[in-house]
Design a protein around this motif. Structure first.
Motif, PDB file in Angstrom:
ATOM      1  N   ARG A  32       0.831  -1.206   0.000  1.00 22.28           N
ATOM      2  CA  ARG A  32       0.000   0.000   0.000  1.00 22.28           C
ATOM      3  C   ARG A  32       0.867   1.258   0.000  1.00 22.28           C
ATOM      4  O   ARG A  32       0.542   2.244  -0.659  1.00 22.28           O
ATOM      5  CB  ARG A  32      -0.926   0.003   1.207  1.00 22.28           C
ATOM      6  N   GLU A  33       1.978   1.239   0.720  1.00 26.20           N
ATOM      7  CA  GLU A  33       2.905   2.379   0.706  1.00 26.20           C
ATOM      8  C   GLU A  33       3.478   2.604  -0.688  1.00 26.20           C
ATOM      9  O   GLU A  33       3.612   3.746  -1.127  1.00 26.20           O
ATOM     10  CB  GLU A  33       4.030   2.148   1.710  1.00 26.20           C
ATOM     11  N   SER A  36       0.711   4.141  -2.860  1.00 28.90           N
ATOM     12  CA  SER A  36       0.518   5.536  -2.484  1.00 28.90           C
ATOM     13  C   SER A  36       1.622   6.419  -3.042  1.00 28.90           C
ATOM     14  O   SER A  36       1.353   7.511  -3.572  1.00 28.90           O
ATOM     15  CB  SER A  36       0.461   5.655  -0.966  1.00 28.90           C
ATOM     16  N   THR A  37       2.855   5.965  -2.952  1.00 25.74           N
ATOM     17  CA  THR A  37       3.987   6.736  -3.465  1.00 25.74           C
ATOM     18  C   THR A  37       3.894   6.922  -4.970  1.00 25.74           C
ATOM     19  O   THR A  37       4.058   8.037  -5.478  1.00 25.74           O
ATOM     20  CB  THR A  37       5.313   6.034  -3.106  1.00 25.74           C
ATOM     21  N   LEU A  39       1.242   6.724  -6.948  1.00 23.30           N
ATOM     22  CA  LEU A  39       0.099   7.562  -7.318  1.00 23.30           C
ATOM     23  C   LEU A  39       0.369   9.028  -7.027  1.00 23.30           C
ATOM     24  O   LEU A  39       0.080   9.895  -7.865  1.00 23.30           O
ATOM     25  CB  LEU A  39      -1.163   7.099  -6.587  1.00 23.30           C
ATOM     26  N   SER A  40       0.912   9.338  -5.877  1.00 24.61           N
ATOM     27  CA  SER A  40       1.154  10.745  -5.544  1.00 24.61           C
ATOM     28  C   SER A  40       2.239  11.350  -6.429  1.00 24.61           C
ATOM     29  O   SER A  40       2.148  12.518  -6.812  1.00 24.61           O
ATOM     30  CB  SER A  40       1.506  10.908  -4.063  1.00 24.61           C
ATOM     31  N   THR A  44      -0.238  14.093  -8.772  1.00 23.45           N
ATOM     32  CA  THR A  44      -0.438  15.291  -7.958  1.00 23.45           C
ATOM     33  C   THR A  44      -0.852  16.502  -8.777  1.00 23.45           C
ATOM     34  O   THR A  44      -1.784  17.207  -8.421  1.00 23.45           O
ATOM     35  CB  THR A  44       0.841  15.602  -7.147  1.00 23.45           C
ATOM     36  N   GLN A 109      -4.706  -2.002  -1.573  1.00 22.34           N
ATOM     37  CA  GLN A 109      -5.277  -0.960  -2.430  1.00 22.34           C
ATOM     38  C   GLN A 109      -5.057   0.397  -1.795  1.00 22.34           C
ATOM     39  O   GLN A 109      -4.843   0.513  -0.598  1.00 22.34           O
ATOM     40  CB  GLN A 109      -6.767  -1.188  -2.653  1.00 22.34           C
ATOM     41  N   ASP A 110      -5.108   1.424  -2.638  1.00 27.70           N
ATOM     42  CA  ASP A 110      -5.016   2.786  -2.147  1.00 27.70           C
ATOM     43  C   ASP A 110      -5.775   3.690  -3.109  1.00 27.70           C
ATOM     44  O   ASP A 110      -5.989   3.342  -4.270  1.00 27.70           O
ATOM     45  CB  ASP A 110      -3.571   3.239  -2.011  1.00 27.70           C
ATOM     46  N   THR A 111      -6.173   4.843  -2.598  1.00 35.53           N
ATOM     47  CA  THR A 111      -6.940   5.810  -3.374  1.00 35.53           C
ATOM     48  C   THR A 111      -6.212   7.143  -3.374  1.00 35.53           C
ATOM     49  O   THR A 111      -5.659   7.548  -2.356  1.00 35.53           O
ATOM     50  CB  THR A 111      -8.339   6.000  -2.756  1.00 35.53           C
ATOM     51  N   PHE A 112      -6.227   7.814  -4.521  1.00 35.30           N
ATOM     52  CA  PHE A 112      -5.658   9.158  -4.640  1.00 35.30           C
ATOM     53  C   PHE A 112      -6.741  10.072  -5.186  1.00 35.30           C
ATOM     54  O   PHE A 112      -7.473   9.700  -6.100  1.00 35.30           O
ATOM     55  CB  PHE A 112      -4.458   9.154  -5.594  1.00 35.30           C
TER      56      PHE A 112
END
Length: 129
Positions: A32-33, A36-37, A39-40, A44, A109-112
């Motif tokens: 997940r980390e 997140s990395t 996607l950001s 951004t 999973q992660d959301t941005f």
């Protein structure tokens, strides 16, 4: 006289792996980390453009997959799913169903979200027997 080469096979060690070692199990928190990395770093400053979304989702999925591979999940088959939509303040629900081994397989999973778009990415790690 030369001796004939030995044709005996050594069966003392396992030749196959049916379960990953504890330290090699798929770790959803670490994955997940990574998601997140990625996607950001890539979303951004992006704005939603429907013509760019197909290529963007493919590129994000590849980047996530390569970054997760670097974590060392050698015997796992990785599947990455990325969905991008326009941010209009409406709710979206997503679901999935999988048939897998609960002892070895897992997902993260992660959301941005920014002012223009939202992105949901999921990585499924399935242990390859």
């Amino acid at each position: 006289m030369d001796a004939a080469p030995s044709t005996e096979i050594d069966f003392s060690g396992n030749t196959f792996v049916i379960r990953p070692n504890f330290k090699h199990k798929f770790r959803p928190v670490a994955v997940r980390e990574v998601i997140s990395t990625v996607l950001s770093q890539n979303l951004t400053d992006k704005t939603y453009n429907s013509e760019e979304v197909p290529d963007l989702t493919r590129n994000l999925a590849e980047k996530i997959k390569e970054a997760v591979k670097d974590l060392g999940y050698d015997r796992y088959r990785l599947m990455v799913q990325v969905a991008i939509g326009e941010q209009k303040g409406e709710g979206v629900k997503m679901g999935c169903r999988c048939f897998w081994d609960a002892d070895t397989d897992n997902y993260a999973q992660d959301t941005f979200m920014n002012d223009s778009l939202f992105c949901v990415a999921a990585v499924f790690g399935l242990f390859y027997y």
